[in-house]
Design a protein around this motif. Structure first.
Motif, short mmCIF file in Angstrom:
data_model
loop_
_atom_site.label_atom_id
_atom_site.label_comp_id
_atom_site.label_asym_id
_atom_site.label_seq_id
_atom_site.Cartn_x
_atom_site.Cartn_y
_atom_site.Cartn_z
N VAL A 1 0.84 -1.21 0.00
CA VAL A 1 0.00 0.00 0.00
C VAL A 1 0.87 1.25 0.00
N ALA A 2 1.91 1.25 0.82
CA ALA A 2 2.79 2.41 0.93
C ALA A 2 3.47 2.69 -0.40
N ILE A 3 4.03 1.67 -1.01
CA ILE A 3 4.78 1.87 -2.25
C ILE A 3 3.85 2.34 -3.37
N VAL A 4 2.69 1.73 -3.49
CA VAL A 4 1.77 2.15 -4.56
C VAL A 4 1.35 3.60 -4.35
N ASN A 5 1.05 3.97 -3.12
CA ASN A 5 0.67 5.35 -2.85
C ASN A 5 1.81 6.33 -3.16
N LEU A 6 3.03 5.95 -2.81
CA LEU A 6 4.17 6.83 -3.09
C LEU A 6 4.42 6.93 -4.60
N LEU A 7 4.28 5.82 -5.29
CA LEU A 7 4.48 5.85 -6.74
C LEU A 7 3.44 6.75 -7.41
N LYS A 8 2.20 6.61 -6.97
CA LYS A 8 1.13 7.44 -7.56
C LYS A 8 1.39 8.91 -7.24
N PHE A 9 1.78 9.16 -6.00
CA PHE A 9 2.00 10.54 -5.57
C PHE A 9 3.11 11.20 -6.38
N ASN A 10 4.11 10.42 -6.74
CA ASN A 10 5.27 10.94 -7.47
C ASN A 10 5.25 10.58 -8.95
N PHE A 11 4.08 10.26 -9.43
CA PHE A 11 3.94 9.71 -10.78
C PHE A 11 4.62 10.59 -11.84
N SER A 12 4.31 11.87 -11.82
CA SER A 12 4.84 12.71 -12.91
C SER A 12 6.36 12.85 -12.80
N LYS A 13 6.87 12.88 -11.58
CA LYS A 13 8.34 12.96 -11.41
C LYS A 13 9.00 11.70 -11.95
N LEU A 14 8.45 10.57 -11.60
CA LEU A 14 9.06 9.30 -11.98
C LEU A 14 8.91 9.04 -13.47
N CYS A 15 7.84 9.57 -14.08
CA CYS A 15 7.63 9.40 -15.51
C CYS A 15 8.74 10.04 -16.32
N GLY A 16 9.36 11.05 -15.76
CA GLY A 16 10.34 11.82 -16.52
C GLY A 16 11.64 11.10 -16.76
N CYS A 17 11.84 9.93 -16.13
CA CYS A 17 13.16 9.33 -16.25
C CYS A 17 13.09 8.01 -17.00
N ASP A 18 12.57 8.03 -18.21
CA ASP A 18 12.49 6.77 -18.95
C ASP A 18 13.46 6.72 -20.11
N ASN A 19 14.47 7.55 -20.08
CA ASN A 19 15.44 7.45 -21.17
C ASN A 19 16.75 6.82 -20.72
N VAL A 20 16.76 6.26 -19.54
CA VAL A 20 17.92 5.51 -19.07
C VAL A 20 17.40 4.20 -18.49
N GLU A 21 18.31 3.40 -17.98
CA GLU A 21 17.90 2.09 -17.47
C GLU A 21 16.75 2.22 -16.49
N GLU A 22 15.60 1.71 -16.89
CA GLU A 22 14.39 1.95 -16.11
C GLU A 22 14.51 1.41 -14.70
N LYS A 23 14.96 0.22 -14.62
CA LYS A 23 14.93 -0.48 -13.32
C LYS A 23 15.78 0.25 -12.29
N LEU A 24 17.03 0.48 -12.61
CA LEU A 24 17.93 1.03 -11.61
C LEU A 24 17.58 2.47 -11.29
N ILE A 25 17.30 3.24 -12.31
CA ILE A 25 17.04 4.66 -12.07
C ILE A 25 15.79 4.83 -11.25
N LYS A 26 14.79 4.06 -11.54
CA LYS A 26 13.55 4.26 -10.79
C LYS A 26 13.72 3.86 -9.35
N LEU A 27 14.49 2.83 -9.09
CA LEU A 27 14.73 2.43 -7.70
C LEU A 27 15.50 3.53 -7.00
N TYR A 28 16.52 4.03 -7.67
CA TYR A 28 17.31 5.09 -7.07
C TYR A 28 16.47 6.34 -6.88
N THR A 29 15.59 6.60 -7.81
CA THR A 29 14.79 7.82 -7.70
C THR A 29 13.90 7.75 -6.48
N MET A 30 13.30 6.64 -6.24
CA MET A 30 12.47 6.52 -5.04
C MET A 30 13.35 6.67 -3.81
#
Lengths: 366, 373
Positions: free
Chosen positions: A106-135
């Motif tokens: 529940v916590a992770i889904v809520n945080l992902l939704k809350f930060n959706f637009s920020k996280l969307c912006g980083c899809d031009n590099v390795e998705e997996k690692l960058i998104k984990l680091y971004t969170m």
């Protein structure tokens, strides 16, 4: 039901969780998508939309410090307080706890939704690692997430989270960035048991505002004292109103010595007297805390060449000494030696703890 | 057109050759499978690759696609093509993955008549022949200078993924999807080994942060010091396996079920078959080599033979310290890695009090760790 992919659609966000791969995919109506690889095993049993969340800051949070949060009065479990770091790691002792895994989802889904637009912006590099680091970048070591069950808190009459925030301070959790200077309350059986602001003052906006948005650790000590003293000002006005009501009722009942009553009215106009009443009759404070604060005030006043009476027992006279400190700070700050001003911080730390106990226990006497 | 130059840095031939798009399409799909760890294709409709696709259809010239083949290949164009068609699984794309996708997409979008014309257009290739894995890694890093960078960690994964599922120097290497290893005394997770090597190259046990992810300079610098003839991944792994077999597998220690906390590992096998221990070892080995405390992995192997494993107390000290770390740390995984780093530094430092002494290394390593946090 396909247990490998759990899907939910609401809030214009489509959430899919693949249990085997531990991947959460969230897509919005515009077709933008974020993909999150969880290092934790998550349990998607709970519907994330049935929970509210709030981020808190705490000094020296350990990754292992997840705990359940209860309303002390009703003993209803409100939810969990989880260090954000614990959501990105499986090394802590809750990683395999079935209830933790549900709340973590529940916590992770809520945080992902809350930060959706920020996280969307980083899809031009390795998705997996960058998104984990971004969170991990977004939610650093000093943050915790409080996840509250709407269903459970609906059972608490008149529940609003902001009424519990002052008491969360006593556990070291603050709403604003920066470490809180307070000796955090110990957990009871690894639980946080929260008390809410007294019903008799819960309509006062300043009391909530102070704890939600005004209190920051980088405020100067004199500002902090002033803010805390404002709570005292608010409450001693209520004390005055209540005491006056009592006197008026007694007058109505008749057969009272008017001279005595006149003295009582005169007393309640005295700020000192009302502060004493507040700390001794209108609220519940640990004697030990009162004693310590009296000692700190005396030491500070003595260091600033103020006269101290020698015959008070330590826990009595708190009102008087707080009032003297207040007068010193507001009228004669310039007389305080520079090397003694640090004591104000110590006074503030203890006073904060006492004020929290006052706001949750305040009760008009009959 | 064909041109052959010797790359003396990585001891490999660099062959410059043209193929038609049709010739490339005959093997492109197959070699894409060899690069399954690489970045997924970029799908944005307004990306530069979308523009490239349109330009390709009208015959633009694109920069050379760089391929790598570990074996020596013929020096003539027909011979090269023949070799590639028969050994597609041995060909890796060092640079030009997205361009390859774009070529395939462009072809698929064309009408039948247009495709014949398209297939006759030419594309330039640079092929490194007779290059070892380390050379490939080095070249991939130096080539990967912009646009959409890939981390070194990812590139290492691509290079060595063919060992997954095989017996590698006495240990079976399993993938992430296999879950926790079934037999931790004989199996290691591929991702853990890669992390360990990464830590060795970085001289740092901590996971890469975002800046390091996008900027490989420090790792490149360390890589450039390694001998090209030796495969550093093999050296790292075999040394660690040697330590693991000598100290952990041989140990009879097993923590009781009713222990009063949940230990990091119930025995040395479980404790040291982890990414924390591998990254700690990698970072420690790297640092010790940099400081001249040890000269090589070979020297560390010789030190392993001197380790005294008579008593069990060392392991209880280790797991108690790890338990303290779990309770107090802000980031448990990172703290555990750091502790293992200092543990190994103590264990293999000839000038220290804990040299080849497991218990002292567990104790003193913890003190060193505490001093850092």
């Amino acid at each position: 039901m396909d247990t490998k992919n759990i899907e939910r659609r609401c809030d214009s966000m489509h959430v899919v969780y693949n249990e085997d791969e531990k991947i959460i995919r969230i897509k919005n109506d515009a077709g933008k998508e974020i993909i999150y690889h969880s290092s934790l095993d998550l349990d998607p049993e709970y519907d994330d939309t049935q929970y509210n969340f709030r981020i808190f800051f705490k000094n020296d949070i350990a990754e292992n410090d997840s705990c359940m949060v209860y309303d002390k009065a009703t003993k209803i479990r409100m939810g969990w307080m989880i260090p954000c770091q614990a959501l990105f790691s499986r090394e802590h002792e809750y990683a395999d706890d079935q209830y933790f895994q549900k709340y973590a989802y529940v916590a992770i889904v809520n945080l992902l939704k809350f930060n959706f637009s920020k996280l969307c912006g980083c899809d031009n590099v390795e998705e997996k690692l960058i998104k984990l680091y971004t969170m991990d970048d977004l939610y650093k070591n000093d943050r915790s997430i409080l996840i509250i069950s709407k269903e459970n808190t609906a059972q608490i009459k008149g529940f609003t989270l902001d009424e519990y925030i002052p008491y969360l301070f006593s556990y070291g959790y603050t709403c604003c960035d920066g470490a809180l200077d307070i000796s955090a309350r110990e957990l009871e059986s690894k639980h946080i048991n929260l008390k809410k602001i007294s019903d008799e003052i819960s309509d006062n906006f300043f009391v909530k505002e102070l704890f939600e948005s005004m209190w920051r650790n980088n405020l100067s000590s004199i500002v902090k004292f002033h803010l805390l003293y404002q709570i005292i000002e608010i409450l001693i006005m209520k004390v005055f109103d209540n005491e006056l009501k009592i006197i008026v009722n007694e007058i109505k009942e008749g057969d009272k010595n008017l001279f005595v009553l006149k003295n009582r009215i005169s007393n309640i106009t005295n700020e000192n007297y009302r502060i004493e009443k507040l700390f001794n009759e209108y609220s519940k404070i640990q004697n030990e805390d009162k004693t310590e604060l009296v000692g700190m005030c005396k030491k500070f006043l003595a260091a600033s060449n103020n006269e101290i009476e020698q015959d008070d027992s330590n826990s009595k006279g708190l009102g008087k000494y707080i009032y003297k400190v207040r007068n010193l700070l507001f009228h004669s700050y310039h007389t305080i030696p520079a090397n003694e001003r640090g004591q104000i911080n110590l006074i503030n730390e203890k006073m904060l703890k006492i004020i929290i106990d006052v706001v949750v226990s305040y009760k008009n006497i009959m | 057109m064909l041109s052959i130059i010797e790359d003396k840095r990585i001891n490999s031939k660099n062959i410059f050759v043209d193929f038609t798009i049709g010739e490339y399409l005959n093997f492109a799909d197959d070699i894409l499978d060899n690069n399954s760890y690489q970045r997924k294709r970029v799908r944005k409709s307004n990306s530069v690759y979308s523009l490239l696709k349109s330009d390709l259809k009208v015959g633009c010239v694109i920069p050379p696609i760089v391929l790598a083949i570990t074996e020596e290949i013929p020096s003539d164009k027909d011979g090269i093509l023949h070799y590639i068609y028969n050994n597609k699984n041995k060909v890796k794309i060092l640079d030009g993955l997205q361009r390859t996708y774009t070529i395939i997409d462009a072809f698929n979008e064309l009408e039948k008549e247009e495709r014949e014309v398209f297939k006759n257009l030419k594309v330039r290739f640079e092929i490194y022949s007779g290059i070892n894995k380390f050379g490939i890694l080095y070249r991939m890093l130096t080539l990967n200078t912009g646009q959409t960078p890939m981390s070194t960690r990812h590139q290492i994964e691509i290079l060595y993924k063919d060992i997954v599922g095989t017996d590698f120097n006495g240990m079976k290497i399993v993938s992430e999807l296999d879950g926790r290893t079934n037999n931790p005394s004989k199996e290691f997770k591929f991702s853990d080994l890669i992390e360990g090597l990464n830590s060795y190259l970085k001289r740092d046990e901590l996971p890469m942060n975002r800046e390091e992810l996008l900027n490989n300079i420090k790792m490149l610098d360390n890589l450039s010091k390694e001998k090209v003839e030796q495969d550093v991944f093999v050296d790292f792994s075999t040394t660690y396996f040697y330590y693991f077999s000598h100290v952990c597998v041989q140990s009879p220690i097993n923590v009781e079920e009713d222990f009063d906390y949940s230990p990091f590992g119930k025995n040395p096998i479980k404790a040291f078959n982890t990414s924390q221990a591998l990254t700690g070892f990698g970072a420690a080995a790297g640092k010790m080599i940099d400081f001249g405390i040890v000269k090589s992995f070979e020297e560390i192997k010789k030190d392993v033979d001197k380790i005294d494993i008579k008593d069990d107390e060392w392991f209880f000290v280790l797991i108690e310290n790890l338990d303290r770390i779990k309770k107090e740390s802000k980031k448990i995984g990172n703290s555990q890695r750091m502790y293992f780093h200092y543990f190994f530094r103590e264990l293999f430092n000839k000038d220290g009090d804990s040299y080849c002494n497991l218990q002292k290394s567990a104790e003193n390593g913890y003190q060193k760790y505490r001093a850092q946090v």
